[in-house]
Design a protein around this motif. Sequence first.
Motif, PDB file in Angstrom:
ATOM      1  N   ASP A  54       2.761   2.435   3.648  1.00 48.87           N
ATOM      2  CA  ASP A  54       1.585   3.298   3.730  1.00 48.87           C
ATOM      3  C   ASP A  54       0.710   3.001   2.519  1.00 48.87           C
ATOM      4  OD1 ASP A  54       0.002   5.572   3.166  1.00 48.87           O
ATOM      5  OD2 ASP A  54       1.745   6.823   2.730  1.00 48.87           O
TER       6      ASP A  54
ATOM      7  N   PHE B 291      -5.929  15.312   8.221  1.00 47.01           N
ATOM      8  CA  PHE B 291      -6.786  14.504   7.349  1.00 47.01           C
ATOM      9  C   PHE B 291      -8.256  14.801   7.638  1.00 47.01           C
ATOM     10  CE2 PHE B 291      -2.789  12.328   6.986  1.00 47.01           C
ATOM     11  CZ  PHE B 291      -2.789  11.768   5.706  1.00 47.01           C
TER      12      PHE B 291
ATOM     13  N   CYS C 288      -1.171   0.181  11.640  1.00 48.27           N
ATOM     14  CA  CYS C 288      -1.516   1.532  12.081  1.00 48.27           C
ATOM     15  C   CYS C 288      -2.861   1.916  11.487  1.00 48.27           C
ATOM     16  CB  CYS C 288      -0.443   2.538  11.655  1.00 48.27           C
ATOM     17  SG  CYS C 288      -0.887   4.214  12.178  1.00 48.27           S
TER      18      CYS C 288
ATOM     19  N   LEU D  22       0.485   6.779  17.181  1.00 48.93           N
ATOM     20  CA  LEU D  22       1.440   7.303  16.200  1.00 48.93           C
ATOM     21  C   LEU D  22       0.965   8.718  15.843  1.00 48.93           C
ATOM     22  CD1 LEU D  22       2.825   5.428  13.090  1.00 48.93           C
ATOM     23  CD2 LEU D  22       2.001   7.764  12.870  1.00 48.93           C
TER      24      LEU D  22
ATOM     25  N   ASP E  42      -3.864   6.318  15.322  1.00 50.89           N
ATOM     26  CA  ASP E  42      -3.366   7.611  14.853  1.00 50.89           C
ATOM     27  C   ASP E  42      -4.555   8.540  14.602  1.00 50.89           C
ATOM     28  OD1 ASP E  42      -2.357   9.718  13.325  1.00 50.89           O
ATOM     29  OD2 ASP E  42      -1.012   8.455  12.156  1.00 50.89           O
TER      30      ASP E  42
ATOM     31  N   ASN F 111       0.571   0.770   7.298  1.00 55.07           N
ATOM     32  CA  ASN F 111       0.086   2.057   7.788  1.00 55.07           C
ATOM     33  C   ASN F 111      -1.065   2.477   6.876  1.00 55.07           C
ATOM     34  OD1 ASN F 111      -0.233   4.717   8.674  1.00 55.07           O
ATOM     35  ND2 ASN F 111       1.498   5.470   7.459  1.00 55.07           N
TER      36      ASN F 111
ATOM     37  N   ARG G 295       6.104  10.234  13.271  1.00 53.18           N
ATOM     38  CA  ARG G 295       6.391  10.060  11.836  1.00 53.18           C
ATOM     39  C   ARG G 295       6.947  11.375  11.287  1.00 53.18           C
ATOM     40  NH1 ARG G 295       3.827  10.883   6.984  1.00 53.18           N
ATOM     41  NH2 ARG G 295       4.069   9.257   5.421  1.00 53.18           N
TER      42      ARG G 295
ATOM     43  N   MET H 270      -5.482   4.806  11.054  1.00 54.60           N
ATOM     44  CA  MET H 270      -5.541   6.275  11.123  1.00 54.60           C
ATOM     45  C   MET H 270      -6.956   6.779  10.901  1.00 54.60           C
ATOM     46  SD  MET H 270      -3.575   9.164   8.892  1.00 54.60           S
ATOM     47  CE  MET H 270      -5.074   9.441   7.946  1.00 54.60           C
TER      48      MET H 270
ATOM     49  N   LYS I 126       3.539  19.672   8.240  1.00 57.43           N
ATOM     50  CA  LYS I 126       2.147  19.757   7.773  1.00 57.43           C
ATOM     51  C   LYS I 126       1.648  21.193   7.713  1.00 57.43           C
ATOM     52  CE  LYS I 126       0.604  15.099   8.193  1.00 57.43           C
ATOM     53  NZ  LYS I 126      -0.211  14.093   8.844  1.00 57.43           N
TER      54      LYS I 126
ATOM     55  N   GLY J  20       1.686  12.064  13.276  1.00 58.44           N
ATOM     56  CA  GLY J  20       2.370  12.599  12.100  1.00 58.44           C
ATOM     57  C   GLY J  20       2.044  14.072  11.939  1.00 58.44           C
TER      58      GLY J  20
HETATM   59  C1  9MG Z   1       0.790   8.666   5.044  1.00 57.77           C
HETATM   60  N1  9MG Z   1       0.627   9.680   6.072  1.00 57.77           N
HETATM   61  C2  9MG Z   1       0.723  11.019   5.907  1.00 57.77           C
HETATM   62  N2  9MG Z   1       0.497  11.634   7.089  1.00 57.77           N
HETATM   63  C3  9MG Z   1       0.269  10.654   7.997  1.00 57.77           C
HETATM   64  C4  9MG Z   1      -0.028  10.636   9.359  1.00 57.77           C
HETATM   65  O1  9MG Z   1      -0.185  11.748  10.052  1.00 57.77           O
HETATM   66  N3  9MG Z   1      -0.202   9.451   9.969  1.00 57.77           N
HETATM   67  C5  9MG Z   1      -0.091   8.291   9.271  1.00 57.77           C
HETATM   68  N4  9MG Z   1      -0.275   7.139   9.942  1.00 57.77           N
HETATM   69  N5  9MG Z   1       0.185   8.234   7.962  1.00 57.77           N
HETATM   70  C6  9MG Z   1       0.355   9.411   7.346  1.00 57.77           C
END
Ligand code: 9MG
Length: 272
Positions: A94, A188, A135, A213, A183, A113, A253, A137, A219, A215
């Motif tokens: 990542d 985020f 990946c 993907l 993703d 990632n 993830r 995102m 959270k 994640g």
């Molecule tokens: C590094 N990271 C933290 N949360 C994430 C998520 O939801 N997706 C991806 N690809 N990386 C993540």
Amino acid sequence: MHRCGNHELPQGRPLVMGIVNLTPDSFSGDGLSRDTARAVAHARRQIEAGADLLDLGAESSRPGAVPTPLDEELRRLLPVLEALAGCGVPISVDTYKPAVMRAALAAGASMINDIHALRQPGALEAVADSSCALCLMHMQGEPLTMQQQPVYDDAVSEVRLFLGERVAALLAAGIDRQRIVLDPGFGFGKTLAHNLELLRRLPETACDGLPILAGLSRKSMLGAITGRPVEARLPASLAAAVLAAQRGARIIRVHDVAETRDALAVMQAVAA
Ligand code: 9MG
């Protein structure tokens, strides 16, 4: 995504990506920055628990995080990555820094990632000639400020449009689409309402049938729904994993690999 370095990924069930957090981040209670041996032992436990892939991250991307200097990110990452060479599962790294991508690929990483979706200058060039999976995102803003005031007219179509543009940029750089995974980036630059809409309509966030993907593990959106602190979000994380997998997520993830494998196995058994 069918290409992941030299690895064949299992087919026919959602894959579980185990998180290995190499930052001093105490947010999710899993930061392992100071001790390589502990980090490697944690990674091996994730594999024993059934992780199909591992995701090593040496820079925090949680809301409010400040960037980590390049040399510090490499110092945290490389000893662990090198110790995990030949561990049997693909290792994802990542990072959004092209120099880290190059070093990670040289040390055996099979996937990059990138929370910035390969937008940093030099990122496309850093990965183009390898066979690693990628990946991409979605993130609105930067980790430091992204949760201050996220705004969308329609989060789902904006995420889809962004990811589609990034896929086009990769294809134009000569990167095979078989290497790409998308993703929506839960948490985020998104409010709870945005995250819920993205999860409800997850299949619409990806273009051209590319794998997704997701994640969601531990959270803050799960804390907002349940009122639970981060260390008590396992049940909510399992529910979110199953909901994402039911909506077609190919890779989930997570922090809690064994529990997620079990939850997904029940889902699969009912669906069969
Ligand atoms: C590094 N990271 C933290 N949360 C994430 C998520 O939801 N997706 C991806 N690809 N990386 C993540």
